[in-house]
Design an enzyme around this catalytic site. Sequence first.
Site, PDB file in Angstrom:
ATOM      1  N   TYR A   1      -1.955  11.310   0.702  1.00  0.00           N
ATOM      2  CA  TYR A   1      -2.393  11.039  -0.671  1.00  0.00           C
ATOM      3  C   TYR A   1      -2.304  12.307  -1.518  1.00  0.00           C
ATOM      4  O   TYR A   1      -1.942  12.258  -2.699  1.00  0.00           O
ATOM      5  CB  TYR A   1      -3.830  10.527  -0.665  1.00  0.00           C
ATOM      6  CG  TYR A   1      -3.996   9.095  -0.252  1.00  0.00           C
ATOM      7  CD1 TYR A   1      -4.355   8.119  -1.167  1.00  0.00           C
ATOM      8  CD2 TYR A   1      -3.824   8.700   1.070  1.00  0.00           C
ATOM      9  CE1 TYR A   1      -4.528   6.790  -0.792  1.00  0.00           C
ATOM     10  CE2 TYR A   1      -3.993   7.381   1.462  1.00  0.00           C
ATOM     11  CZ  TYR A   1      -4.343   6.427   0.524  1.00  0.00           C
ATOM     12  OH  TYR A   1      -4.510   5.119   0.899  1.00  0.00           O
TER      13      TYR A   1
ATOM     14  N   HIS B   1      -5.262  -7.575   1.904  1.00  0.00           N
ATOM     15  CA  HIS B   1      -4.465  -6.359   1.985  1.00  0.00           C
ATOM     16  C   HIS B   1      -3.549  -6.322   3.211  1.00  0.00           C
ATOM     17  O   HIS B   1      -2.440  -5.823   3.142  1.00  0.00           O
ATOM     18  CB  HIS B   1      -5.411  -5.158   1.999  1.00  0.00           C
ATOM     19  CG  HIS B   1      -4.750  -3.858   1.703  1.00  0.00           C
ATOM     20  ND1 HIS B   1      -4.296  -3.528   0.443  1.00  0.00           N
ATOM     21  CD2 HIS B   1      -4.456  -2.802   2.495  1.00  0.00           C
ATOM     22  CE1 HIS B   1      -3.759  -2.320   0.467  1.00  0.00           C
ATOM     23  NE2 HIS B   1      -3.840  -1.859   1.701  1.00  0.00           N
TER      24      HIS B   1
ATOM     25  N   ASP C   1       0.845  -1.182   0.000  1.00  0.00           N
ATOM     26  CA  ASP C   1       0.000   0.000   0.000  1.00  0.00           C
ATOM     27  C   ASP C   1       0.895   1.252   0.000  1.00  0.00           C
ATOM     28  O   ASP C   1       1.811   1.339  -0.817  1.00  0.00           O
ATOM     29  CB  ASP C   1      -0.942  -0.046   1.214  1.00  0.00           C
ATOM     30  CG  ASP C   1      -2.028   0.999   1.168  1.00  0.00           C
ATOM     31  OD1 ASP C   1      -3.003   0.792   0.420  1.00  0.00           O
ATOM     32  OD2 ASP C   1      -1.907   2.018   1.859  1.00  0.00           O
TER      33      ASP C   1
END
Length: 368
Positions: free
Chosen positions: A293, A347, A166
Site C-alpha cells: 500500500y 469482497h 482489490d
Amino acid sequence: MKPFTVNISETVLTDLKNRIQNTRWPGEAEGSDWHFGTSEKYLKEITDYWINGYDWKKHQDQLNQYPQYTTDIDGIQIHFQYIKGKGSNSIPLLLTHGWPDTFYRFHKIIPLLTEGEQTFDLIIPSIPGFGFSDKIAISSEAVADVWIKLMTETLGYNKFCAAGGDVGMGVTKALASKYPDIMERVHFTDIGYPMGQEDPNTMTEEEKLFAQFVQRWWYSEGAYAMVHSTKPQSLAYALNDSPVGLAAWIISFGNAGAPPELIETAFGGRDELLTNIMIYWVTQTIGTSMRMYKADAIAQWGGSQPLEKTDVPAGIVVLPREAQFPREWAERFVNVVSFKKLDNGGHFAALEIPEVFSDELRSFFYSL
C-alpha cells in the site's frame, strides 16, 4: 520453473500454538461487540478452534493438490499455481488476488474452470510480498511488469486474459493499460475509488453519490488502508509477532464488508478464513503485504503519470456487499463491454460464491 510444495515444519506449528495459548488478552468495553473493532468474544472462540479443531495439514495437502512452481523474474522469486484446462482450446487466464487474502482466494474455482469443454489454463501467482513469493513490496504497476514476463517469457503465451479484485484490480488494470497488444480481455470486481483528485464538474450525479459514500466509508472503515499507506512498518512488528493480533486485523477487514454473522461466510468458511491467515503467518509476509500500500501511495502521490484508459475489452461485476459504483465511473478507466450487478456475494466472491463467480468468468471470456 521449479516445482514447489508447501511443507511447514512442526516447529513452526508448535510455536504458533504456544503463542496463541500465551496471548495477553486486552479486554474490551462492556457491550462494545464489534463497534470498536474485532470482538474479543468472537476472537477467543475462533482461536480456540484454531488450536483445537483446525487441521493445517489437511489444508496444506489441499494447497498441494494443484501444480505449483517458483521462478525468478528480475531478481524476485515468484510463486504461482499453474493448472492447464482439460478442454480442447483453453483460454490462458491470469488471476491476481488482493489483501488480506492470498493465491488461496481462487482455490474453489480451479476445478470449476479447468474441467468441461469451455476451460482455462489458470495461472495464479502470489504477489511479491505475499505468501510464498519473495518478501519484497513493489507497486501494482511494477507487479504488472513482472506478470507480463511470467506469462510471456516463463510460460510462453503471446496473448492472455486476466482478472482481479482489490489489489489484484490495480495490477490487472495496469496490465490492460500498459500492454494492450498482449491483453485480450480483463475482468474486475471493483475498479478503484474517488480520491478527491477528480474534477466534480466532470462527474455525473451517480458518481458524486458514489464519491460521498466512499468518503464516509473511509472515515468509518478505512483505518487499515491509511495505516498501510503511511506507517506499515510500525504495525508489522505486532502482527508478525502475534498470531491473535494478525487474525484480529484481518478479521476486522472482513467485518468492514460483512455483518458479524457473515464474516466467516465472506471468506468462504471458518477453515478458509484460518487457512488464509495461516499463509500470512507461516511465510511472515504480513509486513511486506501491507507495505505494498505504501509503494502504491508513493507511486500515486509522488508525481507518477496516471495510467491511460485502456481499450482492452473489460467485464465488470458489482457485488452487493461491495461499494456500488456506477458504470460511468468504470468507463473512466476501462473499455466496459459487460457490466453486471450480482444478487449475492462480497469482497471474496471466488471463495464465497465460487459457482456463480466461475459462471460469470466463463460467460464473459467465452462471449467475445
